[in-house]
Design a protein around this motif. Sequence first.
Motif, PDB file in Angstrom:
ATOM      1  N   UNK A 186      39.147  23.454  39.816  1.00  0.00           N
ATOM      2  CA  UNK A 186      40.453  24.040  40.529  1.00  0.00           C
ATOM      3  C   UNK A 186      39.957  25.601  40.424  1.00  0.00           C
ATOM      4  N   UNK A 187      40.602  26.423  41.289  1.00  0.00           N
ATOM      5  CA  UNK A 187      40.751  27.810  41.124  1.00  0.00           C
ATOM      6  C   UNK A 187      41.317  28.043  40.079  1.00  0.00           C
ATOM      7  N   UNK A 214      39.691  30.460  37.065  1.00  0.00           N
ATOM      8  CA  UNK A 214      40.396  31.482  36.721  1.00  0.00           C
ATOM      9  C   UNK A 214      40.702  31.654  35.123  1.00  0.00           C
ATOM     10  N   UNK A 215      41.044  30.639  34.701  1.00  0.00           N
ATOM     11  CA  UNK A 215      41.406  30.501  33.301  1.00  0.00           C
ATOM     12  C   UNK A 215      39.992  30.812  32.251  1.00  0.00           C
ATOM     13  N   UNK A 257      31.585  37.229  40.381  1.00  0.00           N
ATOM     14  CA  UNK A 257      31.781  35.924  40.069  1.00  0.00           C
ATOM     15  C   UNK A 257      33.002  35.520  40.884  1.00  0.00           C
ATOM     16  N   UNK A 258      32.724  34.871  42.245  1.00  0.00           N
ATOM     17  CA  UNK A 258      33.958  34.736  43.120  1.00  0.00           C
ATOM     18  C   UNK A 258      34.475  33.112  42.777  1.00  0.00           C
ATOM     19  N   UNK A 259      36.066  33.318  42.466  1.00  0.00           N
ATOM     20  CA  UNK A 259      36.345  31.867  42.350  1.00  0.00           C
ATOM     21  C   UNK A 259      36.091  30.885  43.185  1.00  0.00           C
ATOM     22  N   UNK A 260      36.169  31.064  44.210  1.00  0.00           N
ATOM     23  CA  UNK A 260      35.997  30.028  45.590  1.00  0.00           C
ATOM     24  C   UNK A 260      34.593  29.507  45.265  1.00  0.00           C
TER      25      UNK A 260
END
Length: 219
Positions: free
Chosen positions: A49-50, A54-55, A37-40
């Motif tokens: 937003x990244x 992330x959260x 699961x790639x944040x970008x």
Amino acid sequence: MTLPPAARAVDPSARTDIAQQIRDAILGGEFAPHQRLIEADLSERFHATRAAVRTALLTLENEGLVERLPNRGARVRAISIEEAVEIVEVRAGLESLCARRAAERIDDDGIAVLRDLRARIEQAVASGDLVEYSRLNQDMDRQLRALSGHATAAQLLERLRAQSARHQFRLAFAPGRAAQSLPEHIAIIDAVIARDPDAAEAATRAHLAGIVAFLRSLA
């Protein structure tokens, strides 16, 4: 003055929404077990937003749907058959408690809701609509949790169900499973409607024992 992105207030509901969207994608099979699961990529896909992504991933990690690997980021956590069996065994205690409490607390409005649900469940099986049958079974579980009034059990069950959702989906479409599980679900509903806590608890445990037996047959 326009604040930079990092300094802007983050709406908590937006974080919840992103977590829910990723959760739905995982449970719906859009992300496979062990898939990174790639944040970008998630940020672009869900228009977030990244930081929000992330959260959300931290939330899903706490729920047991996502795992983080050292220096490799996050990925979808795979649930083994053995772990799925353990989850159902834990659910048995919580769901039987909810069924018992629902039978003790149910009012006339609740009885009307369960009777309607009972009829729709039978119709779904009669018409061979397994997708609708699976959805109605989840609706039944939610109704029983709500009727029980046991908030702690309901929260724990929601988390446990999310972790074993893939195995539950496989179970729902197993050949002959609907014919076997239908009378089990009806027995639970009828016991709650009859305001019989002992019968509601026993019917719930019998139903979940059948799920455990099926899962073990897959090992």
